[in-house]
Design a protein around this motif. Structure first.
Motif, PDB file in Angstrom:
ATOM      1  N   ASN A 134      -6.584  14.765 -10.379  1.00  0.00           N
ATOM      2  CA  ASN A 134      -5.194  14.336 -10.561  1.00  0.00           C
ATOM      3  C   ASN A 134      -5.213  12.886 -11.023  1.00  0.00           C
ATOM      4  O   ASN A 134      -6.015  12.081 -10.535  1.00  0.00           O
ATOM      5  CB  ASN A 134      -4.454  14.452  -9.209  1.00  0.00           C
ATOM      6  CG  ASN A 134      -2.963  14.254  -9.344  1.00  0.00           C
ATOM      7  OD1 ASN A 134      -2.505  13.214  -9.806  1.00  0.00           O
ATOM      8  ND2 ASN A 134      -2.193  15.241  -8.948  1.00  0.00           N
ATOM      9  N   ALA A 135      -4.318  12.532 -11.918  1.00  0.00           N
ATOM     10  CA  ALA A 135      -4.278  11.149 -12.416  1.00  0.00           C
ATOM     11  C   ALA A 135      -3.899  10.168 -11.315  1.00  0.00           C
ATOM     12  O   ALA A 135      -4.197   8.973 -11.421  1.00  0.00           O
ATOM     13  CB  ALA A 135      -3.301  11.035 -13.574  1.00  0.00           C
ATOM     14  N   LEU A 136      -3.249  10.639 -10.251  1.00  0.00           N
ATOM     15  CA  LEU A 136      -2.870   9.738  -9.158  1.00  0.00           C
ATOM     16  C   LEU A 136      -3.952   9.616  -8.086  1.00  0.00           C
ATOM     17  O   LEU A 136      -3.694   9.166  -6.977  1.00  0.00           O
ATOM     18  CB  LEU A 136      -1.539  10.175  -8.537  1.00  0.00           C
ATOM     19  CG  LEU A 136      -0.312   9.894  -9.399  1.00  0.00           C
ATOM     20  CD1 LEU A 136       0.956  10.419  -8.738  1.00  0.00           C
ATOM     21  CD2 LEU A 136      -0.165   8.406  -9.690  1.00  0.00           C
ATOM     22  N   ASN A 137      -5.166  10.043  -8.414  1.00  0.00           N
ATOM     23  CA  ASN A 137      -6.312   9.763  -7.548  1.00  0.00           C
ATOM     24  C   ASN A 137      -6.843   8.372  -7.886  1.00  0.00           C
ATOM     25  O   ASN A 137      -7.106   8.070  -9.056  1.00  0.00           O
ATOM     26  CB  ASN A 137      -7.434  10.786  -7.772  1.00  0.00           C
ATOM     27  CG  ASN A 137      -7.059  12.169  -7.281  1.00  0.00           C
ATOM     28  OD1 ASN A 137      -6.223  12.315  -6.397  1.00  0.00           O
ATOM     29  ND2 ASN A 137      -7.679  13.198  -7.850  1.00  0.00           N
ATOM     30  N   TYR A 138      -7.011   7.542  -6.869  1.00  0.00           N
ATOM     31  CA  TYR A 138      -7.470   6.165  -7.082  1.00  0.00           C
ATOM     32  C   TYR A 138      -8.792   5.957  -6.354  1.00  0.00           C
ATOM     33  O   TYR A 138      -8.876   6.159  -5.129  1.00  0.00           O
ATOM     34  CB  TYR A 138      -6.426   5.185  -6.538  1.00  0.00           C
ATOM     35  CG  TYR A 138      -6.764   3.724  -6.735  1.00  0.00           C
ATOM     36  CD1 TYR A 138      -6.502   3.092  -7.948  1.00  0.00           C
ATOM     37  CD2 TYR A 138      -7.343   2.983  -5.720  1.00  0.00           C
ATOM     38  CE1 TYR A 138      -6.807   1.756  -8.143  1.00  0.00           C
ATOM     39  CE2 TYR A 138      -7.654   1.634  -5.898  1.00  0.00           C
ATOM     40  CZ  TYR A 138      -7.373   1.032  -7.106  1.00  0.00           C
ATOM     41  OH  TYR A 138      -7.673  -0.297  -7.293  1.00  0.00           O
ATOM     42  N   THR A 139      -9.816   5.571  -7.097  1.00  0.00           N
ATOM     43  CA  THR A 139     -11.145   5.413  -6.498  1.00  0.00           C
ATOM     44  C   THR A 139     -11.768   4.049  -6.786  1.00  0.00           C
ATOM     45  O   THR A 139     -12.931   3.838  -6.489  1.00  0.00           O
ATOM     46  CB  THR A 139     -12.087   6.528  -7.016  1.00  0.00           C
ATOM     47  OG1 THR A 139     -12.106   6.493  -8.451  1.00  0.00           O
ATOM     48  CG2 THR A 139     -11.624   7.900  -6.558  1.00  0.00           C
ATOM     49  N   ALA A 140     -10.982   3.137  -7.342  1.00  0.00           N
ATOM     50  CA  ALA A 140     -11.502   1.808  -7.694  1.00  0.00           C
ATOM     51  C   ALA A 140     -11.425   0.882  -6.475  1.00  0.00           C
ATOM     52  O   ALA A 140     -10.706  -0.114  -6.481  1.00  0.00           O
ATOM     53  CB  ALA A 140     -10.708   1.240  -8.868  1.00  0.00           C
ATOM     54  N   ILE A 141     -12.172   1.228  -5.453  1.00  0.00           N
ATOM     55  CA  ILE A 141     -12.099   0.505  -4.180  1.00  0.00           C
ATOM     56  C   ILE A 141     -12.721  -0.893  -4.287  1.00  0.00           C
ATOM     57  O   ILE A 141     -12.289  -1.816  -3.620  1.00  0.00           O
ATOM     58  CB  ILE A 141     -12.805   1.318  -3.070  1.00  0.00           C
ATOM     59  CG1 ILE A 141     -12.257   2.742  -2.992  1.00  0.00           C
ATOM     60  CG2 ILE A 141     -12.687   0.617  -1.732  1.00  0.00           C
ATOM     61  CD1 ILE A 141     -10.749   2.821  -2.876  1.00  0.00           C
ATOM     62  N   GLY A 142     -13.752  -1.022  -5.096  1.00  0.00           N
ATOM     63  CA  GLY A 142     -14.314  -2.342  -5.373  1.00  0.00           C
ATOM     64  C   GLY A 142     -15.342  -2.823  -4.371  1.00  0.00           C
ATOM     65  O   GLY A 142     -16.312  -3.462  -4.746  1.00  0.00           O
ATOM     66  N   ALA A 143     -15.122  -2.539  -3.109  1.00  0.00           N
ATOM     67  CA  ALA A 143     -16.081  -2.966  -2.082  1.00  0.00           C
ATOM     68  C   ALA A 143     -15.938  -2.023  -0.895  1.00  0.00           C
ATOM     69  O   ALA A 143     -14.840  -1.555  -0.576  1.00  0.00           O
ATOM     70  CB  ALA A 143     -15.814  -4.409  -1.647  1.00  0.00           C
ATOM     71  N   MET A 144     -17.055  -1.751  -0.245  1.00  0.00           N
ATOM     72  CA  MET A 144     -17.036  -0.789   0.859  1.00  0.00           C
ATOM     73  C   MET A 144     -16.045  -1.242   1.943  1.00  0.00           C
ATOM     74  O   MET A 144     -16.010  -2.407   2.319  1.00  0.00           O
ATOM     75  CB  MET A 144     -18.438  -0.664   1.465  1.00  0.00           C
ATOM     76  CG  MET A 144     -18.570   0.471   2.448  1.00  0.00           C
ATOM     77  SD  MET A 144     -20.307   0.753   2.886  1.00  0.00           S
ATOM     78  CE  MET A 144     -20.117   2.018   4.130  1.00  0.00           C
ATOM     79  N   GLY A 145     -15.252  -0.297   2.405  1.00  0.00           N
ATOM     80  CA  GLY A 145     -14.299  -0.586   3.475  1.00  0.00           C
ATOM     81  C   GLY A 145     -12.895  -0.875   3.000  1.00  0.00           C
ATOM     82  O   GLY A 145     -11.959  -0.924   3.796  1.00  0.00           O
ATOM     83  N   GLN A 146     -12.715  -1.046   1.693  1.00  0.00           N
ATOM     84  CA  GLN A 146     -11.431  -1.547   1.193  1.00  0.00           C
ATOM     85  C   GLN A 146     -10.422  -0.461   0.815  1.00  0.00           C
ATOM     86  O   GLN A 146      -9.326  -0.775   0.337  1.00  0.00           O
ATOM     87  CB  GLN A 146     -11.666  -2.479   0.000  1.00  0.00           C
ATOM     88  CG  GLN A 146     -12.373  -3.776   0.385  1.00  0.00           C
ATOM     89  CD  GLN A 146     -11.534  -4.612   1.331  1.00  0.00           C
ATOM     90  OE1 GLN A 146     -10.336  -4.801   1.103  1.00  0.00           O
ATOM     91  NE2 GLN A 146     -12.115  -5.097   2.410  1.00  0.00           N
TER      92      GLN A 146
END
Lengths: 189, 172
Positions: A36-48
């Protein structure tokens, strides 16, 4: 104990148009189970993951936001539970895939594996509603109702690894995926 | 009473408001506590989000930017140092416009940060340079004019910026 991908498949049946912020292994599986386009996985750093999700929840208060967090990840950002509870976003549902290990980094146990109660920590931090599930049928019978409740909600899923899914961090972190997410968000806000 | 010719926190607050900032994500910093954070707590036009740790703020500001909302993260340089990995991953590698207002703890007024006797102050700019993060020193009243263009540039180019506050600001 439930298998993580089976839990996510159940969640996918009830997922409609919510933003999903997903971290690590749960993200790898969710992208396959519910692309889905509304899946966001650009967390950038563990835990965020939880903190990115809070940003979306306060920035778009009329949009429901689901977090698929990991226990090793949450341990790196426990303070976010207090921050989130303090903001008390009604549109925020925090799922924790608790497998007791750093699965992405060799499967070593997290400190306190099997002892620490994340639901208790979330409750003590101020989440008004917390749940724990270790039985898939019970989870399936409850999740539809939980998704309708007012947040912030914390849902601890006691899981183990299920089917193996492709591990592709380049995909998780790609500029194209971030661009698609932003375009999807621009279209609904 | 603040004497004429000194940097005022109210000017910084006004500059961020003029830049379209809606959200201030903050963890108290002694350099900006009274002069910047305190008036923000009293300003209904700014939404304050209090965080438990500064790297949360990097993520929150990044997500807000995707929602089309402008924000600043207000913190101490110790918090900046503690948030390097979040800034690296989210703001730099994922090219997010995270705007940070950073108090330089115990920097001597009138002394350039890299010439400070404080180790934590001395290393801050070189670390930002190594990361490729744009930064500006805000220490004199005329430096406030840098704030608006720096924030606009961050959002126009989708890149982080750090505004280093070089002297302790008192309540006005």
């Amino acid at each position: 104990m439930m298998k993580r991908d089976e839990c996510l498949k159940v969640l996918a049946q009830y997922h409609t148009d919510q933003i999903v912020v997903a971290a690590y292994q749960a993200a790898q599986e969710w992208l396959v189970i519910k692309p889905n386009a509304l899946n966001y996985t650009a967390i950038g750093a563990m835990g965020q993951a939880s903190s990115h999700a809070l940003g979306f929840a306060v920035g778009l208060p009329n949009k429901r936001v689901l977090v698929l967090d990991g226990d090793g990840s949450l341990l790196m950002n426990l303070g976010s539970l207090v921050t989130i509870a303090n903001e008390a976003p009604k549109n925020f549902i925090h799922f924790l895939c608790e497998n007791g290990s750093y699965e992405a980094n060799g499967g070593h146990p997290i400190p306190g594996a099997g002892v620490v109660s994340f639901a208790d920590i979330a409750k003590a931090a101020g989440y008004p509603r917390t749940y724990e599930f270790s039985d898939l049928e019970v989870f399936e019978s409850e999740i539809g109702r939980i998704l309708q409740e007012e947040g912030p909600i914390f849902v601890d899923l006691k899981v183990q690894q299920g089917e193996r899914y492709p591990v592709d961090y380049d995909n998780l972190h790609s500029a194209e995926r971030r661009r698609a997410f932003k375009e999807a968000l621009d279209a609904i806000r | 009473m603040v004497s004429i010719g000194t940097l005022q926190g109210s000017a910084i607050v006004e500059a961020i408001k003029q830049s379209g900032i809606e959200f201030v994500v903050a963890l108290p910093d002694i350099t900006t506590s009274q002069g910047v954070l305190l008036p923000i707590t009293r300003d209904p036009s700014l939404r304050l989000i209090r965080v438990a740790k500064e790297d949360e703020g990097v993520s929150i500001c990044a997500a807000l930017s995707i929602c089309g909302k402008r924000s600043v993260l207000l913190m101490q340089n110790t918090g900046l140092l503690d948030s390097i990995n979040s800034i690296r991953g989210t703001a730099v590698e994922f090219e997010m416009p995270v705007c940070m207002i950073v108090g330089l703890l115990s920097k001597e007024p009138g002394v350039a940060p890299m010439e400070s006797n404080r180790y934590g102050v001395r290393i801050t700019e070189p670390i930002l340079d190594a990361m490729g993060v744009e930064h500006h020193l805000i220490e004199q009243p005329q430096d406030v004019a840098k704030i608006g263009p720096a924030i606009d540039k961050a959002y126009d180019t989708s890149s982080p910026v750090v505004l280093l506050i070089g002297r302790r600001l008192d309540e006005e």
